[in-house]
Design an enzyme around this catalytic site. Sequence first.
Site, PDB file in Angstrom:
ATOM      1  CB  ALA A  90      33.194  60.007  -4.100  1.00 18.86           C
ATOM      2  CG  LEU A 148      31.788  58.471  -7.807  1.00 22.36           C
ATOM      3  CD1 LEU A 148      33.054  59.017  -7.853  1.00 22.36           C
ATOM      4  CD2 LEU A 148      30.562  59.714  -8.260  1.00 22.36           C
ATOM      5  CG  ASP A 149      35.467  55.596  -3.660  1.00 23.57           C
ATOM      6  OD1 ASP A 149      35.142  54.581  -4.486  1.00 23.57           O
ATOM      7  OD2 ASP A 149      36.466  56.023  -3.505  1.00 23.57           O
ATOM      8  CB  VAL A 150      29.502  55.781  -0.256  1.00 22.34           C
ATOM      9  CG1 VAL A 150      30.396  55.332   0.878  1.00 22.34           C
ATOM     10  CG2 VAL A 150      28.231  56.072  -0.139  1.00 22.34           C
TER      11      VAL A 150
END
Length: 238
Positions: A106, A102-104
């Site tokens: 996000a 999961l993107d930083v």
Amino acid sequence: MRLDKYLSKSLHISRKEAKELIREGRVKVSGKVVKQAEYRVKEGEEVEVEGKSVKPKKNVYLMLYKPKGYLSTTEEDKKYPSFLELIREHFPSRKLFSAGRLDVDAEGLLLITDDGELAHRLTHPKWKVEKEYIVRLDRDIGDEELKKLYEVKLEEKPVQLVKAEKLSGDTVKAILTEGRHHVVKRLFKAVGHNVVYLKRTRVGNLRLDENMEPGEWRELTEEEVKELKRLVKYNPQN
């Protein structure tokens, strides 16, 4: 359960490392050296490694609400901490990792476990496990642009988009069955929009608790774990 798997779950080592122990003759079952990794450990049999009795430990399965600013990997960098900082003190001796990234920047649901096989299956394209996101864009998205999302290709491969539903002018619920790097941002970028907010709300049958705050976590119930395993046809007794 196969002997190599039994050792892997007992010692929290890889199956490859377990096979090495077996091959070297360092493993006994009921007092006898066994050198076959495929040997089935029966109920009541004692397994020893170098004279020490070992038993499989129960795996850990957690729901974590990852806040923005945390990495979904176990390695930290100079700028951002790992999600492990949020749970490390509670599981000091466990090798935990996230099932999927999961993107930083996000937030949302991260499934944390030390069950490597389940994590592998949940993230493997073969099983087409759904991931649901709430996506807010830099401006309103039109119906035609929404339709174009289903035609987007990245690296010449179609994005595995199951559903894109407009919740408001600039907010979309997107369901995908893949996890390529920055896939959600790149998907919307392909139709001319920048993602300004991204939250994952579901993985498979597991939905992020509505009352959970960023940084909070809880252990999954037995039923939740069973449902995840059923989803990817994972029978840990094999």
